[in-house]
Design an enzyme around this catalytic site. Structure first.
Site, mmCIF file in Angstrom:
data_model
loop_
_atom_site.group_PDB
_atom_site.id
_atom_site.type_symbol
_atom_site.label_atom_id
_atom_site.label_comp_id
_atom_site.label_asym_id
_atom_site.label_seq_id
_atom_site.Cartn_x
_atom_site.Cartn_y
_atom_site.Cartn_z
ATOM 1 N N ASP A 105 42.772 95.813 -44.675
ATOM 2 C CA ASP A 105 43.440 94.533 -44.485
ATOM 3 C C ASP A 105 43.338 93.771 -45.806
ATOM 4 O O ASP A 105 42.655 94.183 -46.734
ATOM 5 C CB ASP A 105 42.846 93.747 -43.308
ATOM 6 C CG ASP A 105 43.875 92.754 -42.760
ATOM 7 O OD1 ASP A 105 44.876 92.486 -43.463
ATOM 8 O OD2 ASP A 105 43.694 92.232 -41.656
HETATM 9 C C1 BGC Z 1 46.498 90.209 -41.845
HETATM 10 C C2 BGC Z 1 47.237 91.475 -41.538
HETATM 11 C C3 BGC Z 1 48.504 91.530 -42.350
HETATM 12 C C4 BGC Z 1 48.145 91.440 -43.812
HETATM 13 C C5 BGC Z 1 49.341 91.533 -44.728
HETATM 14 C C6 BGC Z 1 46.307 90.004 -43.343
HETATM 15 O O1 BGC Z 1 45.796 88.752 -43.633
HETATM 16 O O2 BGC Z 1 45.250 90.228 -41.187
HETATM 17 O O3 BGC Z 1 47.498 91.550 -40.163
HETATM 18 O O4 BGC Z 1 49.205 92.694 -42.056
HETATM 19 O O5 BGC Z 1 47.507 90.199 -44.041
HETATM 20 O O6 BGC Z 1 50.124 90.421 -44.654
#
Ligand code: BGC
Length: 739
Positions: free
Chosen positions: A279
């Site tokens: 993530d």
């Molecule tokens: C979120 C994810 C997301 C990623 C990319 C993160 O902060 O937890 O769910 O896919 O950002 O935007």
């Protein structure tokens, strides 16, 4: 055009793959040509120019890094114009390995669909798959290869803002929806209309302590396997190409560096062949967790555990090479991660044509496809949940002369899009049908609609009340649209107070004094707490955030052109003090029966039951359940029982019902839930029509994880319940599983 041809020629001159070679052979050939630096390059992902979805941590010159082959994937670059520009940079790198473009296409791309929690309320797997298919078609046409969806985190805590992104509290429903969403997004992967899915967040993110985002998760392995992992497995069974790990630590080990989750379960026991992306910044965040001392140790922990791609932590980019030199990370480990990523690039067809997803004509066509709008309206209507309709105020008559449409959400456009709508700068707000416009579209000139805002969503001012009362006094019916703003749910939007903000409830109380019929529309990205309204107002509709066609869909339901069929995918608490609240809990040694509280497992100041239970939702018609039949009353685990039940529409209009099958395993080697969803069917019945529906009970449905983490059934008695919600069981029977 000329430029494209030149880059295509250059491109093909580096690779001489033949049709006869398998993808794995091609990957090997390419891998053998790569330097260690280029290999590590494939493992890096950075954000592009569009709105960042978290704080940007890196300020390197990404464009020149791409030309050097040091970046494998970008996120937040939208549109064929921009993805082509970036892909052209990759085509200037030594090995011309195409970039992957990822994006959070959570509930639609240009055409927005209901937020996932709302869509889950449709319990309509065909519709859910279709919405993902359309989102994929639009995103792929706009240059995207990969969506960071579906979020399959089970959550029993509406304080957690990210409940809006998932399918709610139930493992069975969540697993079915996870499967449908992956199928919808991926279609036939490699087709020009398909994108890779990314199942997230692995794992148990939805159980963050206190519902506070990014917080720790502490749970038994049994609970993990039984309740939280199955939707991930279902998504994998649907062919999910990628997984994303989660921000939380699980029992003390951050998920990004969690060998048990990534290597033992996902890549081991489940034999996942795709790749895992971290993530955003989650690899580097292991330093804050106190699990590693710096980014270098974070890189080591993460690659060892099985995170293949580093999103925005810069840990792999700057430390993996050194870790290899120090013999702390083997080249074989890096090769494995690189191969997983390259394989997907081949499967998408990017080595045949890196610009495969960069066709502006197709983009134009797909982003303005009226079929998509039509589907968005239908799915939005299916997601609406009718919570109360006591005096049959709904559906509204088309003969009404004057309606007062009051409330802070009536004219809002952006809110309807919901959190995690794709930030398409070129999409203007006229594309979103507000609730006001939807009503106007519906009634035309026939009915006069009067408007008053009444109050703000959060403001404490009551200045607008007088206006609201004035228009209310002139109307036959009041529709009042209230709730919380779209950006009060979603990532990093945990809340401790789930009551309606501002003076919205006071406004209702004032309007109630007019004695006019009032229809309350509640708009939100999570279950809110509205005990007083639920007790005192006769008509309530939960409209969530329904996407670009919200206004039309709501009007369809209000006037009965669509008979509401949504059922809650989460329990709605009476107060925040009941959270976590979920229907499939254990019995305890002192269960509170009929609200008995004396030395019972109960709150002394309120009932245990939720305000609105899981699986609940009304219709404008009534369904009668009868003739429950089981093909036998005892079964062996190699056998199955056929269950049939008759459902009759005894009301006056056509409608859809979600017939829910629940089981209770009476005695187990570990205690079992008092009730558990094990199957459902959504059926449509004309007025007076009866349908016989069939379910099958097999060993899988009777199985669970015991404390030794063995999955299987145990002989004994089972209760079988068929109902219209988890708290509205209409028919019961029982059977025995014998050795
Ligand atoms: C979120 C994810 C997301 C990623 C990319 C993160 O902060 O937890 O769910 O896919 O950002 O935007």
């Amino acid at each position: 055009m000329k430029k494209t041809i030149i880059s295509a020629i250059l491109f093909f001159s580096v690779f001489a793959f033949s049709q006869q070679q398998t993808t794995d052979q091609k990957v090997e050939i390419l891998l053998n040509k790569m330097t260690l630096e280029e290999k590590i390059g494939q493992l890096n992902q950075y954000t592009g120019d569009n709105s960042a979805t978290a704080p940007i941590t890196i300020n390197s010159n990404k464009k020149s890094e791409i030309k050097k082959g040091l970046i494998g994937s970008m996120l937040n670059i939208l549109g064929t114009k921009y993805t082509r520009q970036y892909q052209e940079l990759a085509m200037q790198s030594r090995l011309k390995i195409p970039l992957l473009f990822g994006q959070d296409v959570i509930h639609g791309y240009k055409t927005t669909f209901p937020i996932p929690l709302a869509e889950a309320a449709s319990w309509d797997l065909t519709a859910i798959e279709l919405s993902a298919r359309i989102a994929a078609t639009e995103a792929a046409a706009s240059g995207i290869h990969w969506t960071f969806t579906p979020m399959v985190d089970i959550s029993r805590d509406p304080r957690w803002g990210r409940v809006m992104e998932g399918a709610g509290e139930d493992t069975y429903l969540g697993s079915k929806i996870a499967y449908a969403r992956v199928k919808g997004f991926q279609g036939n992967l490699g087709d020009v209309n398909s994108v890779m899915a990314c199942v997230k967040h692995f794992a148990a993110y939805g159980a963050a302590i206190g519902g506070r985002d990014y917080n720790s998760v502490d749970m038994s392995n049994r609970m993990l396997w039984e309740t939280y992992l199955p939707p991930f497995k279902a998504a994998l069974d649907a062919g999910a190409a990628t997984f994303m790990n989660s921000f939380n630590d699980l029992n003390g080990i951050p998920a990004s560096g969690n060998t048990y989750l990534l290597r033992d379960i996902l890549k081991g026991k489940w034999n996942f062949q795709g790749f895992v992306v971290s993530d955003w910044g989650s690899i580097g965040e292991m330093v804050n967790h106190g699990y590693v001392k710096d980014n270098k140790e974070a890189a080591l922990a993460s690659i060892t555990a099985g995170s293949d791609m580093d999103m925005e932590s810069n840990a792999y980019r700057y430390h993996l090479e050194q870790l290899v030199k120090e013999n702390k990370v083997s080249v074989a480990l890096i090769d494995d991660a690189v191969k997983r990523i390259l394989r997907k690039k081949f499967e998408l067809g990017l080595f045949d044509d890196p610009y495969k997803f960069c066709n502006p004509e197709r983009e134009q066509r797909e982003l303005n496809n009226p079929e998509h709008t039509k589907a968005a309206r239908e799915i939005a209507a299916k997601s609406i949940v009718l919570l109360k309709n006591e005096r049959d105020i709904l559906p509204l008559s088309k003969g009404l002369k004057t309606i007062a449409f009051i409330g802070p959400m009536v004219k809002s456009k952006r809110d309807n899009h919901g959190f995690w709508a794709v930030d398409l700068k070129e999409v203007d707000s006229t594309y979103i049908v507000s609730q006001w416009e939807g009503l106007e579209n519906k009634v035309g000139k026939r009915t006069k609609i009067l408007y008053a805002k009444g109050c703000g969503v959060e403001s404490k001012s009551k200045e607008g009340f007088a206006d609201a009362l004035l228009v209310a006094s002139q109307a036959e019916v009041i529709i009042l649209s209230i709730g919380e703003n779209f950006n009060k749910s979603g990532e990093a939007k945990s809340k401790s107070n789930l009551q309606l903000p501002g003076v919205q409830e006071d406004l209702i109380k004032e309007l109630q004094k007019t004695g006019k019929p009032i229809v309350i529309l509640i708009n939100a990205g999570r279950p809110l707490v509205f005990d007083w309204i639920a007790d005192n107002m006769p008509t309530m509709v939960y409209t969530w955030w329904l996407g670009s066609e919200a206004g039309n869909a709501i009007a369809d339901v209000l006037f009965g052109d669509y008979n509401p069929s949504g059922k809650l995918p989460m329990s709605f608490p009476r107060t925040e003090g009941q959270i976590p609240i979920y229907y499939n809990h254990f019995n305890t040694g002192r269960p509170s029966i009929n609200e008995d509280k004396v030395y019972k497992s109960a709150y002394i100041d309120l009932p245990n039951s939720p305000k609105f239970p899981f699986g609940f939702g009304l219709s404008y018609t009534t369904f009668e359940y009868s003739d429950l039949k089981l093909s036998k009353k005892t079964m062996k685990n190699s056998e199955f029982i056929s269950v049939s039940v008759n459902i009759k529409n005894v009301g006056s209009v056509k409608g859809e019902e979600v017939v829910q099958l629940y089981l209770r395993d009476k005695v187990g080697s570990v205690v079992r839930p008092i009730i558990e969803l094990k199957d459902f069917q959504k059926i449509s019945l004309n007025r007076g029509e009866t349908k016989t529906i069939q379910f099958t009970i097999d060993n899988q449905k009777l199985s669970f994880y015991n404390n030794a983490l063995e999955f299987g059934s145990e002989p004994g008695d089972f209760d079988l319940m068929i109902g219209s919600s988890s708290a509205d069981i209409r028919l019961r029977d029982s059977f025995e599983l014998v050795k």
